[in-house]
Design an enzyme around this catalytic site. Sequence first.
Site, short mmCIF file in Angstrom:
data_model
loop_
_atom_site.label_atom_id
_atom_site.label_comp_id
_atom_site.label_asym_id
_atom_site.label_seq_id
_atom_site.Cartn_x
_atom_site.Cartn_y
_atom_site.Cartn_z
N ARG A 161 0.91 -1.13 0.05
CA ARG A 161 -0.23 0.02 -0.07
C ARG A 161 0.83 1.32 0.08
NH1 ARG A 161 -0.26 -2.42 4.67
NH2 ARG A 161 0.19 -1.51 6.71
N GLU A 245 -6.16 -0.39 7.30
CA GLU A 245 -4.83 -1.32 7.63
C GLU A 245 -3.86 -0.51 8.49
OE1 GLU A 245 -3.22 -3.73 4.28
OE2 GLU A 245 -4.53 -2.24 2.99
N HIS A 261 -29.29 9.21 -2.07
CA HIS A 261 -30.21 8.12 -2.39
C HIS A 261 -30.43 7.11 -1.55
CE1 HIS A 261 -31.10 10.40 -6.27
NE2 HIS A 261 -29.75 10.74 -6.12
N LYS A 354 -4.67 -15.56 4.83
CA LYS A 354 -3.75 -16.26 3.77
C LYS A 354 -3.31 -17.46 4.22
CE LYS A 354 -2.08 -12.15 1.19
NZ LYS A 354 -0.93 -11.34 1.05
#
Length: 360
Positions: A161, A245, A261, A354
């Site tokens: 990131r 994160e 909406h 993972k």
Amino acid sequence: MRTPSAPSPSSLPELTREAIAAVDASGQLSDILGLPDHLRDALWRVESANLEFQDAPGGLVVAGMGGSAIGGELALAVLGDRASRPIVVARDYALPPWITPDATVLCCSYSGDTEETLAAFEAAGVLGARRIVSTTGGALAQMARAERVPVVPLPGGFQPRAAVGYALVVALEVAALAGVGERLLYEIDVAAAHAEELVAQWGPDAPEDSAAKALARDLHGTTPQIAGAGLTAPIAYRWKTQINENAKMPCFATELPELDHNEIVGWESAGELGRFSAVFLDDCDLHPRVRQRIALTRELVAEQAAATALVQSIGSTRTDRLVSLILLGDLVSLYLAALRDVDPATIASIDRLKSSLARL
């Protein structure tokens, strides 16, 4: 009944370099502050890959996950109506079913081992589409070199990131090389230079009432909702994922005018359910009615929100303004981590997931 209030922003500790270093053992702050250099280095790395122009009437697909995919969304926002062909981000094991062989597929995985991106790489090969890879190595680099697919080499040592500058520039450059959008070298250079100035204004050496530190204090102890529109819509998602994160906080992203909406009604009971905050990311180039909606929506939400904020992009070009909000959001997420006394680098839940998937 409203939920108990959190400590007031003025009672929270100062966000000095020392305070941040106490939780930031891996130096995530340095990676965020390095964004200007990342933008410039990315241009050199694309150039060094010796990519050739190849017109792609089918458009550009950016295949990736997490921080490796966001570059495609940001590139599409920067190009806006300057994109002459479709740009699509594929966050999945498969490519969109309508993709044709005359498309270019940019496969992005920082580690090179993201299973979804590896599957997309193979799918693009079966389709016969042109492929380009952006990675530090791993299985993706090995597969690419074995099949003579060009690789844009990324520098190692980052959290995926934190390589957002590379992801953005690589996507923009590949779009230009595919005939999907114009090349934006000047805008990238301007954005890098401006980001250096903003680092000084918002970084750890800035006053405690600087924009990034003040906003982090306002959001501390709340569940933020980040709202964007047009150019700022993918940036809102970036803020959400960075807060998720880095600060280990629930955070959600939404888009105007759609939120007016449906989601706006949910705010009617927000004060009873928890401490929610709302941040609206504004840009001078948004549709005038959208900007009016931002002001009115913020006013209505404020009745139930623990905090609201209107954040304006800064800069002379679309790239410049987008980069300004990326930098601000990244710093806010890191300051929130410091306020919460958590290590911004760790991603324990992702690692556990993972590990469990690997056993199946």
